[in-house]
Design a protein around this motif. Structure first.
Motif, PDB file in Angstrom:
ATOM      1  N   PRO A   8       0.819  -1.210   0.000  1.00  0.00           N
ATOM      2  CA  PRO A   8       0.000   0.000   0.000  1.00  0.00           C
ATOM      3  C   PRO A   8       0.860   1.271   0.000  1.00  0.00           C
ATOM      4  O   PRO A   8       1.866   1.365   0.712  1.00  0.00           O
ATOM      5  N   LYS A   9       0.458   2.217  -0.824  1.00  0.00           N
ATOM      6  CA  LYS A   9       1.226   3.446  -1.006  1.00  0.00           C
ATOM      7  C   LYS A   9       1.471   4.179   0.307  1.00  0.00           C
ATOM      8  O   LYS A   9       2.609   4.554   0.615  1.00  0.00           O
ATOM      9  N   ASP A  10       0.440   4.413   1.090  1.00  0.00           N
ATOM     10  CA  ASP A  10       0.581   5.185   2.330  1.00  0.00           C
ATOM     11  C   ASP A  10       1.546   4.514   3.301  1.00  0.00           C
ATOM     12  O   ASP A  10       2.358   5.183   3.943  1.00  0.00           O
ATOM     13  N   TYR A  11       1.484   3.198   3.390  1.00  0.00           N
ATOM     14  CA  TYR A  11       2.387   2.455   4.263  1.00  0.00           C
ATOM     15  C   TYR A  11       3.833   2.614   3.794  1.00  0.00           C
ATOM     16  O   TYR A  11       4.740   2.854   4.585  1.00  0.00           O
ATOM     17  N   MET A  12       4.036   2.478   2.494  1.00  0.00           N
ATOM     18  CA  MET A  12       5.390   2.586   1.953  1.00  0.00           C
ATOM     19  C   MET A  12       5.964   3.986   2.165  1.00  0.00           C
ATOM     20  O   MET A  12       7.137   4.129   2.541  1.00  0.00           O
ATOM     21  N   VAL A  13       5.159   5.010   1.948  1.00  0.00           N
ATOM     22  CA  VAL A  13       5.624   6.386   2.171  1.00  0.00           C
ATOM     23  C   VAL A  13       6.021   6.563   3.635  1.00  0.00           C
ATOM     24  O   VAL A  13       7.083   7.124   3.930  1.00  0.00           O
ATOM     25  N   LEU A  14       5.188   6.081   4.554  1.00  0.00           N
ATOM     26  CA  LEU A  14       5.513   6.190   5.986  1.00  0.00           C
ATOM     27  C   LEU A  14       6.832   5.499   6.324  1.00  0.00           C
ATOM     28  O   LEU A  14       7.654   6.056   7.053  1.00  0.00           O
ATOM     29  N   GLN A  15       7.031   4.303   5.787  1.00  0.00           N
ATOM     30  CA  GLN A  15       8.249   3.556   6.079  1.00  0.00           C
ATOM     31  C   GLN A  15       9.483   4.243   5.499  1.00  0.00           C
ATOM     32  O   GLN A  15      10.513   4.356   6.170  1.00  0.00           O
ATOM     33  N   MET A  16       9.368   4.719   4.269  1.00  0.00           N
ATOM     34  CA  MET A  16      10.516   5.373   3.642  1.00  0.00           C
ATOM     35  C   MET A  16      10.868   6.685   4.349  1.00  0.00           C
ATOM     36  O   MET A  16      12.050   7.013   4.522  1.00  0.00           O
TER      37      MET A  16
END
Length: 111
Positions: free
Chosen positions: A66-74
């Motif tokens: 999921p995009k939002d999860y990936m942005v948060l992790q990065m």
């Protein structure tokens, strides 16, 4: 000799302009897709081709994440709030726009 009506000429000119705009739009879409894929390709060394790692790998697959999860992790890697071996170094060199592009790309990639 038969002449073409002004109405028909205007219609033909409008159709030609619309076709030209459609071709230009399609070319721009293709260029954007290639740019996004090239931006996301930097992840392939560790996360596999198209973001798919091998079964049982300690490195997560990115495809379908999921995009939002990936942005948060990065962003957590970038800020140093999530532990990492190399991700904190890699993400420090990315802009927010690049992070967004990568997250969008992998979110749209099938697992």
């Amino acid at each position: 000799m038969k002449t073409t009506s002004p109405h028909l000429l205007r219609l033909l000119a409008a159709a030609t302009l619309m076709l030209g705009a459609n071709v230009a739009s399609h070319a721009q879409d293709k260029a954007t897709q290639l740019h996004n894929r090239a931006t996301a390709a930097m992840c392939a060394n560790c996360h596999g081709t198209e973001g798919r790692t091998i079964e049982g790998s300690a490195i997560p697959s990115l495809a379908g994440m999921p995009k939002d999860y990936m942005v948060l992790q990065m962003k957590a890697f970038k800020e140093g709030t999530r532990p990492a071996t190399v991700m904190h170094q890699i993400t420090k060199g990315l802009t927010d726009a690049q992070i967004d592009t990568i997250a969008n790309y992998y979110a749209a990639t099938k697992r």
